[in-house]
Design a protein around this motif. Structure first.
Motif, short mmCIF file in Angstrom:
data_model
loop_
_atom_site.label_atom_id
_atom_site.label_comp_id
_atom_site.label_asym_id
_atom_site.label_seq_id
_atom_site.Cartn_x
_atom_site.Cartn_y
_atom_site.Cartn_z
N SER A 175 0.84 -1.21 0.00
CA SER A 175 0.00 0.00 0.00
C SER A 175 0.87 1.25 0.00
CB SER A 175 -0.93 0.01 1.22
OG SER A 175 -1.83 -1.07 1.15
N LEU A 209 0.04 10.31 -3.19
CA LEU A 209 -0.64 10.54 -1.91
C LEU A 209 0.38 10.75 -0.80
CD1 LEU A 209 -3.38 7.77 -2.18
CD2 LEU A 209 -3.68 10.22 -2.51
N HIS A 212 0.64 4.23 -2.70
CA HIS A 212 0.39 5.62 -2.30
C HIS A 212 1.46 6.56 -2.85
CE1 HIS A 212 -2.07 3.87 1.28
NE2 HIS A 212 -2.68 3.74 0.12
#
Ligand SMILES: Nc1ncnc2c1ncn2[C@@H]1O[C@H](COP(=O)(O)OP(=O)(O)OP(=O)(O)O)[C@@H](O)[C@H]1O
Ligand SMILES: [Mg+2]
Length: 239
Positions: free
Chosen positions: A43, A52, A47
């Motif tokens: 993850s 992000l 990201h």
């Protein structure tokens, strides 16, 4: 051409080295899977690829452009779905999709929203509040949102984790069909090995923030003398 290039990415969270010099590519029309144990860094990698979070080192290139310098241009052709992203609870399903269609400056937004509602079989839910949906129903709204802008790169973090076997099967078929019909490249993470076997052209196994094995599902099974990807996973994960 590479749709996505992750180049020597590094990310630390305090003492945790979550991603440790990770490089890989996703080709045009390719479906690539990132696999690994809980905490392997999947993850975190996604990201960074989506802008992000900012890498401590390394570079992300999407469509040949540096993400850090061409963020808006790049991200307008990318989308993301994950079960842990919350859509605004008080809004109705169609309001959420309408809002994103406008945000994405989709052409003919109402027609596009109607198309996505049809595609994800959300008709019976269109006037329900997000907060009242079951987790699997929310997942389908997430995917409808992620497909609204017909992304050239679709990033999915455990896309079918909350879905029942029937819904999961339909979603996999829909996504695979989409990618075969020129719907762009996909990068997915999943703990469902059958899903990965079925959907992914190529797989990278991550352990402690690094890639430790790469190949097609068949290549990996051959290399590890395994019957299937589940067995490969266990062999790779247990060293
Ligand atoms: N915001 C954060 N702050 C501190 N540590 C973090 C943060 N995000 C991730 N980590 C740590 O980084 C490591 C990698 O986490 P990540 O979420 O990328 O794993 P993952 O491969 O996606 O695992 P899972 O299969 O459980 O989803 C873990 O040790 C995690 O605890
Ligand atoms: Mg994760």
């Amino acid at each position: 051409m590479a749709i996505l290039e992750a180049i020597e990415l590094v990310k630390r969270f305090g003492p945790v080295l979550a991603v440790d010099g990770l490089s890989f590519e996703v080709g045009d029309g390719e479906v690539v899977g990132l696999l690994g144990l809980n905490g392997a860094g999947k993850s975190t990698t996604l990201h960074m690829l989506l802008g992000l979070i900012t890498p401590d080192a390394g570079q992300v290139r999407v469509f040949g452009l540096d993400l850090a310098r061409h963020r808006t241009e790049v991200l307008s052709q990318v989308n993301f779905a994950a079960s842990y992203v919350d859509l605004p609870g008080p809004l109705l399903v169609h309001e959420v999709l309408d809002a994103f269609a406008r945000l994405y400056a989709v052409r003919r937004p109402r027609a596009r929203v109607a198309e996505m509602i049809e595609l994800l079989e959300l008709g019976p839910l269109r006037d329900r509040r997000m907060m009242d949906l079951s987790s699997g129903q929310r997942t389908r709204v997430q995917l409808a949102k992620a497909l609204l802008n017909a992304p050239r790169l679709l990033v999915l973090d455990e896309p079918t984790a909350n879905l029942d076997p029937d819904a999961g099967d339909r979603i996999r078929a829909l996504l695979s069909r989409g990618s075969r019909e020129g719907g762009g490249a996909m990068l997915i993470t999943s703990h469902n090995m059958r899903e990965v076997e079925r959907m992914c052209d190529r797989i990278h196994f991550m352990a402690a923030g690094r890639i430790v094995a790469t190949g097609t599902p068949a290549e990996l099974a051959g290399h590890y003398g395994a019957e299937d990807l589940e067995e490969v996973f266990l062999k790779v994960a247990r060293g």
